[in-house]
Design a protein around this motif. Structure first.
Motif, PDB file in Angstrom:
ATOM      1  N   LEU A  25       0.928  -1.229   0.046  1.00 25.74           N
ATOM      2  CA  LEU A  25       0.161  -0.199   0.042  1.00 25.74           C
ATOM      3  C   LEU A  25       1.029   1.344  -0.047  1.00 25.74           C
ATOM      4  N   LYS A  35       4.151  15.041   7.121  1.00 22.31           N
ATOM      5  CA  LYS A  35       4.353  15.894   5.903  1.00 22.31           C
ATOM      6  C   LYS A  35       3.673  15.530   4.501  1.00 22.31           C
ATOM      7  N   TRP A  53      -1.165  10.566  19.524  1.00 19.89           N
ATOM      8  CA  TRP A  53       0.158   9.638  19.929  1.00 19.89           C
ATOM      9  C   TRP A  53      -0.098   9.072  21.097  1.00 19.89           C
ATOM     10  N   GLU A  57      -0.618   4.845  21.211  1.00 22.33           N
ATOM     11  CA  GLU A  57       0.478   4.080  21.700  1.00 22.33           C
ATOM     12  C   GLU A  57       0.284   3.412  23.102  1.00 22.33           C
ATOM     13  N   ARG A 104       5.893  18.468  18.409  1.00 21.02           N
ATOM     14  CA  ARG A 104       5.374  19.537  17.803  1.00 21.02           C
ATOM     15  C   ARG A 104       4.800  19.378  16.372  1.00 21.02           C
ATOM     16  N   GLY A 105       4.220  17.919  16.245  1.00 22.53           N
ATOM     17  CA  GLY A 105       3.716  17.582  15.064  1.00 22.53           C
ATOM     18  C   GLY A 105       2.425  18.141  14.847  1.00 22.53           C
ATOM     19  N   PHE A 115      -6.676   2.808  13.130  1.00 24.52           N
ATOM     20  CA  PHE A 115      -6.000   1.840  12.708  1.00 24.52           C
ATOM     21  C   PHE A 115      -4.833   1.248  13.397  1.00 24.52           C
ATOM     22  N   GLY A 116      -4.188   2.827  13.742  1.00 23.00           N
ATOM     23  CA  GLY A 116      -2.803   2.516  14.672  1.00 23.00           C
ATOM     24  C   GLY A 116      -3.324   2.053  16.030  1.00 23.00           C
ATOM     25  N   THR A 178       6.282  24.272  10.001  1.00 19.76           N
ATOM     26  CA  THR A 178       6.877  24.362   8.686  1.00 19.76           C
ATOM     27  C   THR A 178       7.815  23.006   8.875  1.00 19.76           C
ATOM     28  N   TYR A 179       8.548  22.912   7.709  1.00 16.51           N
ATOM     29  CA  TYR A 179       9.498  21.702   7.706  1.00 16.51           C
ATOM     30  C   TYR A 179      10.764  22.200   7.284  1.00 16.51           C
ATOM     31  N   PRO A 182      16.732  18.508   8.454  1.00 15.78           N
ATOM     32  CA  PRO A 182      17.191  18.063   9.702  1.00 15.78           C
ATOM     33  C   PRO A 182      18.810  18.068   9.629  1.00 15.78           C
ATOM     34  N   TYR A 195      13.544   6.578  11.872  1.00 13.30           N
ATOM     35  CA  TYR A 195      13.191   5.321  11.680  1.00 13.30           C
ATOM     36  C   TYR A 195      14.405   4.226  11.495  1.00 13.30           C
ATOM     37  N   TRP A 202      14.131  -2.807  17.106  1.00 14.69           N
ATOM     38  CA  TRP A 202      13.141  -3.776  16.846  1.00 14.69           C
ATOM     39  C   TRP A 202      13.783  -5.334  16.474  1.00 14.69           C
ATOM     40  N   THR A 221       7.766  -3.480  11.272  1.00 15.56           N
ATOM     41  CA  THR A 221       8.333  -2.025  11.423  1.00 15.56           C
ATOM     42  C   THR A 221       9.202  -1.692  10.284  1.00 15.56           C
ATOM     43  N   ILE A 225       7.900   1.697   8.221  1.00  9.81           N
ATOM     44  CA  ILE A 225       8.707   2.939   8.183  1.00  9.81           C
ATOM     45  C   ILE A 225       9.817   2.946   7.096  1.00  9.81           C
ATOM     46  N   TYR A 236      12.156  15.698   0.567  1.00 10.16           N
ATOM     47  CA  TYR A 236      13.138  16.684   1.079  1.00 10.16           C
ATOM     48  C   TYR A 236      14.084  17.127  -0.320  1.00 10.16           C
TER      49      TYR A 236
HETATM   50  N1  NDX Z   1       2.494   4.682  14.980  1.00  9.08           N
HETATM   51  C1  NDX Z   1       3.990   2.793  14.408  1.00  9.08           C
HETATM   52  N2  NDX Z   1      -1.704  -0.159   7.892  1.00  9.08           N
HETATM   53  C2  NDX Z   1       1.995   4.436  13.453  1.00  9.08           C
HETATM   54  C3  NDX Z   1       1.150   5.609  13.364  1.00  9.08           C
HETATM   55  C4  NDX Z   1       0.685   4.974  11.757  1.00  9.08           C
HETATM   56  O1  NDX Z   1       4.410   3.936  16.304  1.00  9.08           O
HETATM   57  O2  NDX Z   1      -3.511   1.138   8.192  1.00  9.08           O
HETATM   58  C5  NDX Z   1       2.988   2.350  13.249  1.00  9.08           C
HETATM   59  C6  NDX Z   1       3.503   3.904  15.244  1.00  9.08           C
HETATM   60  C7  NDX Z   1       0.072   3.753  11.757  1.00  9.08           C
HETATM   61  C8  NDX Z   1       1.112   2.549  12.102  1.00  9.08           C
HETATM   62  C9  NDX Z   1       1.560   2.790  13.430  1.00  9.08           C
HETATM   63  C10 NDX Z   1       0.454   1.208  11.810  1.00  9.08           C
HETATM   64  C11 NDX Z   1      -0.060   1.089  10.490  1.00  9.08           C
HETATM   65  C12 NDX Z   1      -0.911   2.204  10.190  1.00  9.08           C
HETATM   66  C13 NDX Z   1      -0.345   3.576  10.250  1.00  9.08           C
HETATM   67  C14 NDX Z   1      -0.997   4.396   9.392  1.00  9.08           C
HETATM   68  C15 NDX Z   1      -1.835   3.635   8.402  1.00  9.08           C
HETATM   69  C16 NDX Z   1      -1.221   2.023   8.422  1.00  9.08           C
HETATM   70  C17 NDX Z   1      -2.198   2.068  10.943  1.00  9.08           C
HETATM   71  C18 NDX Z   1       0.918   2.272  14.500  1.00  9.08           C
HETATM   72  C19 NDX Z   1      -2.278   1.069   8.188  1.00  9.08           C
HETATM   73  C20 NDX Z   1      -2.453  -1.377   7.406  1.00  9.08           C
HETATM   74  C21 NDX Z   1      -2.953  -0.954   6.247  1.00  9.08           C
HETATM   75  C22 NDX Z   1      -1.484  -2.529   7.662  1.00  9.08           C
HETATM   76  C23 NDX Z   1      -3.488  -1.447   8.459  1.00  9.08           C
HETATM   77  O3  NDX Z   1       4.096  17.694  11.329  1.00  9.08           O
HETATM   78  P1  NDX Z   1       4.519  16.314  11.431  1.00  9.08           P
HETATM   79  O4  NDX Z   1       3.768  15.421  12.295  1.00  9.08           O
HETATM   80  O5  NDX Z   1       5.104  16.038  10.023  1.00  9.08           O
HETATM   81  O6  NDX Z   1       5.914  16.708  12.434  1.00  9.08           O
HETATM   82  C24 NDX Z   1       6.941  15.911  12.507  1.00  9.08           C
HETATM   83  C25 NDX Z   1       8.334  16.253  12.895  1.00  9.08           C
HETATM   84  N3  NDX Z   1       9.151  16.579  11.526  1.00  9.08           N
HETATM   85  C26 NDX Z   1       9.671  17.586  11.476  1.00  9.08           C
HETATM   86  N4  NDX Z   1       9.618  18.988  11.734  1.00  9.08           N
HETATM   87  C27 NDX Z   1      10.380  19.651  11.209  1.00  9.08           C
HETATM   88  N5  NDX Z   1      10.995  19.776  10.175  1.00  9.08           N
HETATM   89  C28 NDX Z   1      11.129  18.272   9.779  1.00  9.08           C
HETATM   90  N6  NDX Z   1      12.000  18.324   8.480  1.00  9.08           N
HETATM   91  C29 NDX Z   1      10.279  17.246   9.970  1.00  9.08           C
HETATM   92  N7  NDX Z   1      10.204  16.083   9.635  1.00  9.08           N
HETATM   93  C30 NDX Z   1       9.536  15.528  10.827  1.00  9.08           C
HETATM   94  O7  NDX Z   1       9.001  15.304  13.718  1.00  9.08           O
HETATM   95  C31 NDX Z   1       6.752  14.897  13.810  1.00  9.08           C
HETATM   96  O8  NDX Z   1       6.398  15.717  15.011  1.00  9.08           O
HETATM   97  C32 NDX Z   1       8.057  14.355  14.315  1.00  9.08           C
HETATM   98  C33 NDX Z   1       8.454  12.757  13.524  1.00  9.08           C
HETATM   99  O9  NDX Z   1       7.767  13.113  12.275  1.00  9.08           O
HETATM  100  P2  NDX Z   1       8.161  11.713  11.311  1.00  9.08           P
HETATM  101  O10 NDX Z   1       7.571  11.763  10.201  1.00  9.08           O
HETATM  102  O11 NDX Z   1       9.710  11.724  11.119  1.00  9.08           O
HETATM  103  O12 NDX Z   1       7.904  10.278  12.246  1.00  9.08           O
HETATM  104  P3  NDX Z   1       6.216   9.672  12.596  1.00  9.08           P
HETATM  105  O13 NDX Z   1       6.288   8.803  11.327  1.00  9.08           O
HETATM  106  O14 NDX Z   1       5.599  10.665  12.816  1.00  9.08           O
HETATM  107  O15 NDX Z   1       7.065   8.754  13.733  1.00  9.08           O
HETATM  108  C34 NDX Z   1       7.100   9.311  15.187  1.00  9.08           C
HETATM  109  C35 NDX Z   1       7.970   8.188  15.630  1.00  9.08           C
HETATM  110  C36 NDX Z   1       9.372   7.730  15.193  1.00  9.08           C
HETATM  111  O16 NDX Z   1      10.203   7.597  16.205  1.00  9.08           O
HETATM  112  C37 NDX Z   1       9.067   6.475  14.460  1.00  9.08           C
HETATM  113  O17 NDX Z   1      10.282   5.544  14.500  1.00  9.08           O
HETATM  114  C38 NDX Z   1       7.920   5.774  15.381  1.00  9.08           C
HETATM  115  O18 NDX Z   1       7.301   6.987  16.095  1.00  9.08           O
HETATM  116  N8  NDX Z   1       7.156   4.914  14.686  1.00  9.08           N
HETATM  117  C39 NDX Z   1       6.226   5.471  13.775  1.00  9.08           C
HETATM  118  C40 NDX Z   1       5.460   4.555  13.294  1.00  9.08           C
HETATM  119  C41 NDX Z   1       5.492   3.134  13.619  1.00  9.08           C
HETATM  120  C42 NDX Z   1       6.514   2.763  14.145  1.00  9.08           C
HETATM  121  C43 NDX Z   1       7.258   3.591  14.813  1.00  9.08           C
HETATM  122  C44 NDX Z   1       6.576   1.163  14.153  1.00  9.08           C
HETATM  123  O19 NDX Z   1       6.165   0.438  13.287  1.00  9.08           O
HETATM  124  N9  NDX Z   1       7.572   0.787  15.111  1.00  9.08           N
END
Ligand code: NDX
Length: 255
Positions: A25, A35, A53, A57, A104-105, A115-116, A178-179, A182, A195, A202, A221, A225, A236
């Motif tokens: 997907l 973003k 969050w 979680e 600050r997301g 779903f999460g 804003t973005y 990093p 990530y 894990w 994982t 991610i 970027y």
């Molecule tokens: N949560 C894990 N699937 C998920 C949420 C989404 O912990 O339907 C998996 C988790 C879920 C997912 C989870 C499960 C599967 C789902 C999915 C959505 C669809 C999917 C449910 C549970 C689904 C099926 C079909 C199988 C059913 O504004 P902003 O928010 O972008 O701001 C960001 C900021 N930032 C910046 N700020 C300024 N300048 C920049 N350039 C910036 N870049 C980013 O930083 C955020 O505030 C923050 C972090 O952003 P980002 O995008 O880098 O990370 P993010 O994805 O938000 O994850 C945050 C942390 C990170 O440490 C990551 O490792 C951990 O959580 N994580 C995230 C997702 C999954 C996961 C860990 C895991 O699988 N172990």
């Protein structure tokens, strides 16, 4: 509650299948939050990031903790087994009670939150149930090379993940959305440093537990991610003309 090995096998296989679904997907199109969210101005159908969050979680911490409390008499011997369960809860204590309160997301879509949360209930149950009711480790598991090397990887990954989350947070002042590019830490080498840390963490856990559920979760994982790191990288490159060209998407110097 008893250990039912076929249940562990079925739930782990389903987790592996979800990982593949996830990959199919989100390889071409990123999951729509942060973003990669298109309709940023519409507040409806969204929850503030802190709330989202925390709620999403929480089950990953609560479900294993409840299973542990319900287990009578307590069975988390030997020490290796107890430590492994603590590692899982430790990560989710950070992710539930610390990470959300500093984020600050942008507001998070309710649909993905739903779903999460389901995913976190499912995975919290699988990992907790296996470690608390099924896992059998020899008394000297703490000195086994799989345990020690896995634990080291877990700690290294967690350190990278927390440090990278902190660097991302510091890019914004409170209220800013804003973005920016990093900088520092492992971001010098990859766009998805947080990530990369989480994936290492894990896989370390999977090696330390040497169990099917933990390997299935590490694979999930990676499939969840990994593609997101790739999409962040492309974003970027498209957005910032001065983005460092030598930086990779997820794995330093390689990809
Ligand atoms: N949560 C894990 N699937 C998920 C949420 C989404 O912990 O339907 C998996 C988790 C879920 C997912 C989870 C499960 C599967 C789902 C999915 C959505 C669809 C999917 C449910 C549970 C689904 C099926 C079909 C199988 C059913 O504004 P902003 O928010 O972008 O701001 C960001 C900021 N930032 C910046 N700020 C300024 N300048 C920049 N350039 C910036 N870049 C980013 O930083 C955020 O505030 C923050 C972090 O952003 P980002 O995008 O880098 O990370 P993010 O994805 O938000 O994850 C945050 C942390 C990170 O440490 C990551 O490792 C951990 O959580 N994580 C995230 C997702 C999954 C996961 C860990 C895991 O699988 N172990």
């Amino acid at each position: 509650m008893q250990c039912v090995p076929s249940l562990v096998l079925a739930l782990s296989s389903l987790l592996g299948a979800l990982a593949l679904l996830q990959l199919s997907l989100y390889l071409r199109v990123p999951s729509r939050y942060g973003k990669h969210e298109e309709r940023l101005c519409r507040p409806r159908g969204r929850l503030p990031a802190r709330c989202a969050w925390f709620l999403q979680e929480l089950p990953s911490f609560l479900v294993p903790a409840l299973l542990l409390a319900l287990r009578s008499p307590p069975r988390l011997e030997p020490l290796g087994c107890r430590l492994l369960c603590c590692l899982f809860c430790w990560h989710y204590f950070y992710r539930t009670f610390i990470y959300p309160f500093f984020t600050r997301g942008r507001p998070f879509p309710l649909q993905l939150l739903f779903f999460g949360t389901l995913f976190c209930i499912y995975n919290g149950f699988l990992q907790g149930y296996y470690l608390i009711y099924c896992a059998e480790y020899p008394n000297d598991w703490c000195t086994d090379i799989r345990f020690t090397s896995g634990l080291l990887l877990f700690l290294l990954g967690m350190g990278i993940n927390i440090h990278s989350d902190l660097l991302l947070r510091q890019l914004r002042k409170p209220g800013e959305v804003t973005y920016k590019i990093p900088q520092g830490g492992l971001f010098t080498y990859v766009s998805g440093a947080n990530y990369f840390g989480e994936i290492v963490e894990w896989f370390g856990f999977a090696i330390a537990t040497w169990s099917l559920p933990a390997f299935a979760f590490a694979f999930f994982t990676l499939c969840c991610i990994g593609p997101r790191a790739y999409h962040h990288h492309r974003y970027y490159l498209k957005t910032f003309t001065d983005y460092p060209k030598s930086r990779k998407a997820l794995i330093p110097f390689i990809f």
